[in-house]
Scaffold this motif. Structure first.
Motif, PDB file in Angstrom:
ATOM      1  N   GLY A  54      55.456  66.667 121.824  1.00 15.30           N
ATOM      2  CA  GLY A  54      54.584  65.503 121.914  1.00 15.30           C
ATOM      3  C   GLY A  54      53.143  65.903 122.134  1.00 15.30           C
ATOM      4  N   ALA A  55      52.362  64.941 122.532  1.00 14.68           N
ATOM      5  CA  ALA A  55      50.929  65.192 122.742  1.00 14.68           C
ATOM      6  C   ALA A  55      50.580  65.170 124.216  1.00 14.68           C
ATOM      7  CB  ALA A  55      50.099  64.161 121.984  1.00 14.68           C
ATOM      8  N   GLY A  56      51.584  65.437 125.090  1.00 20.58           N
ATOM      9  CA  GLY A  56      51.348  65.299 126.514  1.00 20.58           C
ATOM     10  C   GLY A  56      50.683  66.486 127.154  1.00 20.58           C
ATOM     11  N   LEU A  57      50.827  67.703 126.553  1.00 20.00           N
ATOM     12  CA  LEU A  57      50.281  68.888 127.194  1.00 20.00           C
ATOM     13  C   LEU A  57      48.825  69.088 126.805  1.00 20.00           C
ATOM     14  CD1 LEU A  57      53.192  71.459 126.899  1.00 20.00           C
ATOM     15  CD2 LEU A  57      52.400  70.271 128.938  1.00 20.00           C
ATOM     16  N   PRO A  58      47.971  69.299 127.788  1.00 19.44           N
ATOM     17  CA  PRO A  58      46.551  69.537 127.473  1.00 19.44           C
ATOM     18  C   PRO A  58      46.323  70.991 127.124  1.00 19.44           C
ATOM     19  CG  PRO A  58      46.865  69.520 129.835  1.00 19.44           C
ATOM     20  CD  PRO A  58      48.220  69.242 129.236  1.00 19.44           C
ATOM     21  N   GLY A  59      45.090  71.315 126.714  1.00 23.54           N
ATOM     22  CA  GLY A  59      44.710  72.690 126.471  1.00 23.54           C
ATOM     23  C   GLY A  59      44.855  73.079 125.013  1.00 23.54           C
ATOM     24  N   ASP A  60      44.924  74.420 124.786  1.00 27.66           N
ATOM     25  CA  ASP A  60      44.938  74.980 123.433  1.00 27.66           C
ATOM     26  C   ASP A  60      46.326  75.479 123.020  1.00 27.66           C
ATOM     27  OD1 ASP A  60      42.243  74.507 123.213  1.00 27.66           O
ATOM     28  OD2 ASP A  60      41.723  76.459 124.100  1.00 27.66           O
ATOM     29  N   LEU A  61      47.424  74.905 123.550  1.00 25.10           N
ATOM     30  CA  LEU A  61      48.760  75.335 123.172  1.00 25.10           C
ATOM     31  C   LEU A  61      49.010  75.009 121.699  1.00 25.10           C
ATOM     32  CD1 LEU A  61      50.835  74.236 126.270  1.00 25.10           C
ATOM     33  CD2 LEU A  61      50.173  76.537 125.630  1.00 25.10           C
ATOM     34  N   PRO A  62      49.609  75.975 120.925  1.00 20.23           N
ATOM     35  CA  PRO A  62      49.778  75.753 119.488  1.00 20.23           C
ATOM     36  C   PRO A  62      50.845  74.697 119.209  1.00 20.23           C
ATOM     37  CG  PRO A  62      50.860  77.786 120.140  1.00 20.23           C
ATOM     38  CD  PRO A  62      50.126  77.295 121.346  1.00 20.23           C
ATOM     39  N   GLU A  63      50.596  73.883 118.221  1.00 21.14           N
ATOM     40  CA  GLU A  63      51.533  72.858 117.802  1.00 21.14           C
ATOM     41  C   GLU A  63      51.686  72.919 116.298  1.00 21.14           C
ATOM     42  OE1 GLU A  63      50.961  68.899 119.063  1.00 21.14           O
ATOM     43  OE2 GLU A  63      50.386  69.442 121.108  1.00 21.14           O
ATOM     44  N   LEU A  64      52.875  72.562 115.792  1.00 24.00           N
ATOM     45  CA  LEU A  64      53.117  72.499 114.364  1.00 24.00           C
ATOM     46  C   LEU A  64      52.666  71.154 113.821  1.00 24.00           C
ATOM     47  CD1 LEU A  64      56.668  74.097 114.005  1.00 24.00           C
ATOM     48  CD2 LEU A  64      54.480  75.110 113.371  1.00 24.00           C
ATOM     49  N   GLU A  65      52.127  71.214 112.637  1.00 26.31           N
ATOM     50  CA  GLU A  65      51.797  69.982 111.947  1.00 26.31           C
ATOM     51  C   GLU A  65      53.076  69.232 111.580  1.00 26.31           C
ATOM     52  OE1 GLU A  65      48.829  68.820 111.485  1.00 26.31           O
ATOM     53  OE2 GLU A  65      47.802  70.562 112.356  1.00 26.31           O
ATOM     54  N   PRO A  66      53.013  67.946 111.366  1.00 22.28           N
ATOM     55  CA  PRO A  66      54.228  67.182 111.023  1.00 22.28           C
ATOM     56  C   PRO A  66      54.951  67.732 109.795  1.00 22.28           C
ATOM     57  CG  PRO A  66      52.440  65.699 111.598  1.00 22.28           C
ATOM     58  CD  PRO A  66      51.848  67.072 111.568  1.00 22.28           C
ATOM     59  N   GLU A  67      54.199  68.158 108.763  1.00 23.32           N
ATOM     60  CA  GLU A  67      54.841  68.707 107.577  1.00 23.32           C
ATOM     61  C   GLU A  67      55.529  70.030 107.889  1.00 23.32           C
ATOM     62  OE1 GLU A  67      56.095  69.201 103.641  1.00 23.32           O
ATOM     63  OE2 GLU A  67      55.447  67.464 104.803  1.00 23.32           O
ATOM     64  N   CYS A  68      54.901  70.871 108.704  1.00 24.41           N
ATOM     65  CA  CYS A  68      55.510  72.141 109.093  1.00 24.41           C
ATOM     66  C   CYS A  68      56.770  71.905 109.933  1.00 24.41           C
ATOM     67  CB  CYS A  68      54.517  72.987 109.874  1.00 24.41           C
ATOM     68  SG  CYS A  68      52.967  73.325 109.000  1.00 24.41           S
ATOM     69  N   ARG A  69      56.701  70.901 110.801  1.00 20.67           N
ATOM     70  CA  ARG A  69      57.856  70.574 111.611  1.00 20.67           C
ATOM     71  C   ARG A  69      59.029  70.124 110.738  1.00 20.67           C
ATOM     72  NH1 ARG A  69      56.293  66.347 115.975  1.00 20.67           N
ATOM     73  NH2 ARG A  69      54.355  67.523 115.730  1.00 20.67           N
ATOM     74  N   ARG A  70      58.722  69.376 109.696  1.00 18.97           N
ATOM     75  CA  ARG A  70      59.769  68.910 108.783  1.00 18.97           C
ATOM     76  C   ARG A  70      60.394  70.084 108.028  1.00 18.97           C
ATOM     77  NH1 ARG A  70      60.631  68.093 103.681  1.00 18.97           N
ATOM     78  NH2 ARG A  70      58.559  68.866 103.114  1.00 18.97           N
ATOM     79  N   LEU A  71      59.570  71.022 107.566  1.00 24.10           N
ATOM     80  CA  LEU A  71      60.099  72.190 106.865  1.00 24.10           C
ATOM     81  C   LEU A  71      60.972  73.046 107.778  1.00 24.10           C
ATOM     82  CD1 LEU A  71      56.922  73.297 104.858  1.00 24.10           C
ATOM     83  CD2 LEU A  71      58.948  72.123 103.976  1.00 24.10           C
ATOM     84  N   LEU A  72      60.551  73.223 109.022  1.00 24.12           N
ATOM     85  CA  LEU A  72      61.332  74.015 109.964  1.00 24.12           C
ATOM     86  C   LEU A  72      62.659  73.343 110.276  1.00 24.12           C
ATOM     87  CD1 LEU A  72      61.535  76.488 111.773  1.00 24.12           C
ATOM     88  CD2 LEU A  72      60.312  75.215 113.547  1.00 24.12           C
ATOM     89  N   ALA A  73      62.647  72.029 110.439  1.00 20.18           N
ATOM     90  CA  ALA A  73      63.892  71.309 110.714  1.00 20.18           C
ATOM     91  C   ALA A  73      64.854  71.398 109.531  1.00 20.18           C
ATOM     92  CB  ALA A  73      63.578  69.848 111.039  1.00 20.18           C
ATOM     93  N   ALA A  74      64.324  71.318 108.319  1.00 21.33           N
ATOM     94  CA  ALA A  74      65.185  71.440 107.135  1.00 21.33           C
ATOM     95  C   ALA A  74      65.813  72.829 107.064  1.00 21.33           C
ATOM     96  CB  ALA A  74      64.380  71.150 105.870  1.00 21.33           C
ATOM     97  N   PHE A  75      65.037  73.868 107.367  1.00 23.77           N
ATOM     98  CA  PHE A  75      65.589  75.224 107.354  1.00 23.77           C
ATOM     99  C   PHE A  75      66.642  75.384 108.444  1.00 23.77           C
ATOM    100  CE2 PHE A  75      65.681  79.637 108.749  1.00 23.77           C
ATOM    101  CZ  PHE A  75      65.860  80.308 107.545  1.00 23.77           C
ATOM    102  N   ALA A  76      66.407  74.804 109.616  1.00 22.40           N
ATOM    103  CA  ALA A  76      67.385  74.904 110.701  1.00 22.40           C
ATOM    104  C   ALA A  76      68.693  74.213 110.320  1.00 22.40           C
ATOM    105  CB  ALA A  76      66.808  74.286 111.970  1.00 22.40           C
ATOM    106  N   GLU A  77      68.605  73.044 109.706  1.00 23.07           N
ATOM    107  CA  GLU A  77      69.825  72.346 109.287  1.00 23.07           C
ATOM    108  C   GLU A  77      70.553  73.124 108.196  1.00 23.07           C
ATOM    109  OE1 GLU A  77      68.575  68.493 108.098  1.00 23.07           O
ATOM    110  OE2 GLU A  77      68.050  67.836 110.137  1.00 23.07           O
ATOM    111  N   GLY A  78      69.799  73.704 107.255  1.00 23.24           N
ATOM    112  CA  GLY A  78      70.434  74.511 106.219  1.00 23.24           C
ATOM    113  C   GLY A  78      71.108  75.759 106.772  1.00 23.24           C
ATOM    114  N   SER A  79      70.472  76.395 107.756  1.00 23.58           N
ATOM    115  CA  SER A  79      71.075  77.577 108.380  1.00 23.58           C
ATOM    116  C   SER A  79      72.365  77.221 109.102  1.00 23.58           C
ATOM    117  CB  SER A  79      70.086  78.212 109.364  1.00 23.58           C
ATOM    118  OG  SER A  79      68.895  78.599 108.719  1.00 23.58           O
ATOM    119  N   ALA A  80      72.356  76.099 109.814  1.00 24.72           N
ATOM    120  CA  ALA A  80      73.564  75.673 110.524  1.00 24.72           C
ATOM    121  C   ALA A  80      74.694  75.354 109.546  1.00 24.72           C
ATOM    122  CB  ALA A  80      73.250  74.463 111.393  1.00 24.72           C
TER     123      ALA A  80
END
Length: 317
Positions: A54-80
């Motif tokens: 989410g957007a709750g943590l302040p500072g410069d912590l890295p976050e994935l863009e929504p499109e990157c998050r979708r690609l990672l989730a698709a790869f995780a489901e395919g791996s499983a």
């Protein structure tokens, strides 16, 4: 200074876990203390994950863009999905024929992450942040594991060139394999009633033709594969075909004690008989030759003795 509002649920869960860890003294309460502490820690991890995405943590912590998050989730489901398929089809081995669609989808998901779609900077950031942003590189490691497993199984030799399905020769082999197993089962059911155990004469007699066709087809596939068959890969046959043939041969030779059909029996017997009689022919010819030589050597001696006797008689006459 009070902690940020977004971190209060996380701190509460961690405090609860620490409190539970020291609240119940004595060995009798160790199990209950550990269970409650682990439950609280799991809740804290879930809260941390929600805050991370989410957007709750302040500072410069890295976050994935929504499109990157979708690609990672698709790869995780395919791996499983691919992992589950490989595990379920491990014995008897049916990896290539059952899991090739999952493998193709996983390759597509990894390709979506690895290559830059168009020239957008967002897709380039996805590849960089997902694949190479940490030392472990778990997505790359998983992809390499699946590729090495697929290559070790030689699944390409069971599939068509574009890997869209099983090759014609593989389909034909699997069909004969299923017919052989059906023949074994059918004749075994008939023998359990009328014949004593360990007597598989009917299986050997009735299934001999089907087994011979399967064995000949397997040998032909091996020869084709050495020359580069339908799939274009010259290596071993795929693990599905090899395992199916090994199972059938073990049943035929060990379980049923049937003889392996051989079409070259007559030439082998002829050559063996010829080699067996060679010493007899050699010694017989040697014996006859030596006899004839003795006669030739003795004959002149007799002639010479007769001539000397004639000379003596003439001398004294």
């Amino acid at each position: 200074m009070a902690p940020p509002r977004c971190l209060s649920p996380l701190l509460s869960a961690l405090a609860l876990a620490l409190a539970l860890a020291v609240r119940f003294p004595g060995p009798a309460a160790v199990g209950a203390r550990r269970a409650l502490a682990l439950e609280a820690l799991v809740e804290a991890e879930e809260l941390a994950e929600e805050l991370w995405w989410g957007a709750g943590l302040p500072g410069d912590l890295p976050e994935l863009e929504p499109e990157c998050r979708r690609l990672l989730a698709a790869f995780a489901e395919g791996s499983a999905a691919l992992t589950g398929c490989l595990g379920r089809r491990a014995r008897p081995v049916r990896l290539c024929q059952a899991c090739h669609r999952h493998y193709r989808r996983l390759l597509a998901h990894y390709g979506d992450i690895a290559r830059a779609v168009g020239n957008s900077s967002e897709s380039h950031n996805c590849a960089k942040s997902i694949l190479t942003s940490d030392r472990l590189q778990i997505v790359v490691t998983l992809s390499e594991f699946f590729n090495e497993t697929w290559e070790a199984a030689n699944c390409a030799n069971c599939l068509k060139n574009n890997s869209e399905g099983l090759s014609n020769s593989t389909v034909e082999f699997l069909d004969l394999f299923n017919k052989s197993l059906t023949c074994f089962e059918h004749n075994l059911q008939g023998q359990t009633v009328y014949l004593p155990p360990n007597n598989y004469t009917e299986v050997c007699k009735n299934c001999n033709e089907t087994y011979k066709m399967l064995n000949d087809l397997y040998n032909n596939l091996q020869r084709m594969n050495r020359q580069g068959g339908e799939s274009g890969h010259s290596a071993h046959l795929c693990i599905d075909v090899e395992d199916a043939m090994n199972i059938t041969r073990k049943l035929w030779s060990r379980a049923f004690n049937c003889s392996v059909p051989c079409s070259d029996t007559v030439p082998v017997i002829a050559v063996s008989s010829f080699i067996l009689f060679l010493p007899i022919v050699f010694y017989l010819s040697s014996f006859l030759h030596s006899k004839q030589k003795k006669r030739i050597l003795i004959l002149p001696k007799r002639i010479q003795s007769n001539a000397s006797l004639v000379n003596i008689q003439e001398k004294y006459s």
